[in-house]
Design a protein around this motif. Structure first.
Motif, PDB file in Angstrom:
ATOM      1  N   TYR A 184       0.897  -1.272  -0.001  1.00 24.49           N
ATOM      2  CA  TYR A 184      -0.008   0.154  -0.067  1.00 24.49           C
ATOM      3  C   TYR A 184       0.772   1.362  -0.249  1.00 24.49           C
ATOM      4  CZ  TYR A 184       0.720  -1.059   4.920  1.00 24.49           C
ATOM      5  OH  TYR A 184       1.440  -1.522   6.146  1.00 24.49           O
ATOM      6  N   SER A 185       2.062   1.250   0.805  1.00 25.04           N
ATOM      7  CA  SER A 185       2.891   2.412   0.739  1.00 25.04           C
ATOM      8  C   SER A 185       4.094   2.218   1.516  1.00 25.04           C
ATOM      9  CB  SER A 185       2.340   3.786   1.303  1.00 25.04           C
ATOM     10  OG  SER A 185       3.558   4.526   1.085  1.00 25.04           O
ATOM     11  N   PRO A 186       5.144   1.234   0.938  1.00 31.85           N
ATOM     12  CA  PRO A 186       6.431   1.054   1.778  1.00 31.85           C
ATOM     13  C   PRO A 186       7.095   2.425   2.488  1.00 31.85           C
ATOM     14  CG  PRO A 186       6.660   0.995  -0.484  1.00 31.85           C
ATOM     15  CD  PRO A 186       5.245   1.040  -0.427  1.00 31.85           C
ATOM     16  N   TYR A 187       6.652   3.558   1.903  1.00 35.44           N
ATOM     17  CA  TYR A 187       7.147   4.705   2.280  1.00 35.44           C
ATOM     18  C   TYR A 187       6.546   5.155   3.571  1.00 35.44           C
ATOM     19  CZ  TYR A 187       8.683   4.819  -2.696  1.00 35.44           C
ATOM     20  OH  TYR A 187       9.382   4.431  -3.966  1.00 35.44           O
ATOM     21  N   ALA A 188       5.312   5.041   3.438  1.00 39.51           N
ATOM     22  CA  ALA A 188       4.740   5.373   5.068  1.00 39.51           C
ATOM     23  C   ALA A 188       5.065   4.792   6.011  1.00 39.51           C
ATOM     24  CB  ALA A 188       3.138   5.280   4.766  1.00 39.51           C
ATOM     25  N   VAL A 189       5.369   3.323   5.948  1.00 33.81           N
ATOM     26  CA  VAL A 189       5.869   2.567   7.206  1.00 33.81           C
ATOM     27  C   VAL A 189       7.420   2.965   7.469  1.00 33.81           C
ATOM     28  CG1 VAL A 189       6.227   0.304   8.218  1.00 33.81           C
ATOM     29  CG2 VAL A 189       4.157   0.752   6.808  1.00 33.81           C
ATOM     30  N   ALA A 190       8.230   2.966   6.606  1.00 33.05           N
ATOM     31  CA  ALA A 190       9.782   3.304   6.752  1.00 33.05           C
ATOM     32  C   ALA A 190       9.767   4.789   7.210  1.00 33.05           C
ATOM     33  CB  ALA A 190      10.350   3.254   5.240  1.00 33.05           C
ATOM     34  N   PHE A 249       1.145   2.900   8.812  1.00 37.59           N
ATOM     35  CA  PHE A 249       0.411   2.770   7.536  1.00 37.59           C
ATOM     36  C   PHE A 249      -0.406   4.081   7.273  1.00 37.59           C
ATOM     37  CE2 PHE A 249      -2.927   1.918  10.097  1.00 37.59           C
ATOM     38  CZ  PHE A 249      -4.077   2.275   9.599  1.00 37.59           C
ATOM     39  N   PHE A 250      -0.513   4.908   8.197  1.00 35.98           N
ATOM     40  CA  PHE A 250      -1.660   5.986   8.099  1.00 35.98           C
ATOM     41  C   PHE A 250      -1.438   7.354   7.536  1.00 35.98           C
ATOM     42  CE2 PHE A 250      -4.940   8.527  10.667  1.00 35.98           C
ATOM     43  CZ  PHE A 250      -5.971   8.010  10.087  1.00 35.98           C
TER      44      PHE A 250
END
Length: 347
Positions: free
Chosen positions: A100-106, A299-300
């Motif tokens: 969904y978005s690896p950028y969000a979590v990282a 994730f948010f």
């Protein structure tokens, strides 16, 4: 029109999913309650189920889904450790949102590192009370320190890129190392023992499986550098929380940033500000000045929520239209030939 039951939903789930619906293909009912043995009868009359990280899809729930002729569960998340895959295989197709978005979590993991190190959360509270003293806010340069990354999937790779931007030396562990990627990015794969002994910061980016459950335990902590910073934005079960508490009490762990927790199901995503926390371990963690806990918000972001809605709905479309299920989980069926690769579906 297919009817889908959404469990464990919040207002933002409704907002992002409804924004992507045209009103003609799916009729969605949003339930605030979580899916479990006690609530599974709510699926009666539906064609599919959409679930989240703290729903329980065990063998009894699978039985009820089968009884109600529901053949698909779409997880609106990447993980699926809360699904009994053995019970689901050949009965209920389990789909997920793998990226969904690896950028969000990282990026959230990096926010935890920066906040713990420079204590910006404490500084904010001080200055709000006109306290401009710097005592107790000392941090350290990230530049030239060593970061250990466990798991080099999509999120782990983004995390490595971010850490390199701070001038850190990177070590990584993954049971399936990508040496070409390591060569391009200029980091080394090492065994867990080497990773633990050399890392100033350890960031977890692997799924929760039987093999990774309590990956960070008393033995692993013993091998780590004194004062190590541990960051977990993946799954709470990766860390033996009792061992973590002991490591914090003894000073072995200098910092802990947790966006997940082993027993988070009773607490995270809910407003319990007026209640007593009965979980003694969680309550103890909240007392440490060098521990930062966020409630599974990695994730948010707007982008991630939009991607989750889009991919989840595409998963339902693929299932109901009889197409290949690109995002079906692997049930570890051990068949010599992977049916998903040849037929597009695992069964």
């Amino acid at each position: 029109m297919k009817k889908i039951a959404f469990f464990d939903t919040k207002p933002y789930d409704r907002r992002y999913f409804e924004a992507q619906l045209d009103g003609r293909e799916f009729e969605i009912s949003f339930f605030e309650t979580r899916l479990s043995r006690k609530t599974a009868d709510l699926v009666k009359g539906f064609d599919g189920v959409c679930a989240f990280v703290n729903d329980t899809i065990d063998d009894k729930v699978i039985e009820i889904l089968k009884r109600e002729n529901i053949g698909v569960v779409a997880m609106r998340c990447a993980g699926y450790n809360n699904v009994d895959l053995k019970a689901a295989y050949k009965s209920v197709h389990v789909l997920r949102v793998p990226a969904y978005s690896p950028y969000a979590v990282a990026e959230h993991a990096m926010a935890l590192i920066l906040t713990l190190n420079r204590r910006t959360h404490k500084s904010y509270l001080r200055t709000r009370e006109s306290n401009f003293a710097l005592a107790g806010l000392e941090g350290f340069d990230l530049n030239r320190k060593t970061a250990g990354v466990i798991g080099t999937g999509k999120i782990g790779r983004v995390m490595i890129s971010i850490l390199k931007g701070f001038g850190m030396n990177i070590l990584a562990y993954d049971p399936y190392p990508d040496q070409d990627f390591a060569g391009r990015e200029g980091f080394s794969y090492v065994d867990p023992g080497t990773l633990y002994s050399r890392s100033d910061i350890l960031s977890l980016h692997c799924p929760l499986t039987r093999e990774t459950h309590h990956l960070i335990n008393e033995e692993a902590l013993e091998a780590m550098k004194p004062g190590v910073m541990i960051i977990n934005t993946s799954r709470g079960g990766l860390i033996d929380t009792k061992a973590l508490v002991e490591g914090l009490k003894g000073g072995k762990i200098g910092y802990a940033g947790l966006d997940v927790y082993e027993e988070e199901g009773d607490y995270f995503f809910e407003d319990l500000s007026g209640e007593i926390i009965s979980d003694d371990i969680l309550a103890r963690l909240l007392t440490f000045p060098n521990v930062l806990i966020t409630a599974h918000q990695g994730f948010f972001t707007r982008e991630a929520l939009a991607n989750i809605a889009e991919t989840s709905l595409e998963n339902f479309r693929a299932y109901f239209n009889g197409g290949p299920l690109e995002n079906e989980v692997c049930y570890r069926c051990d068949r010599p030939e992977c049916r998903k690769e040849t037929a597009g579906r695992c069964f």
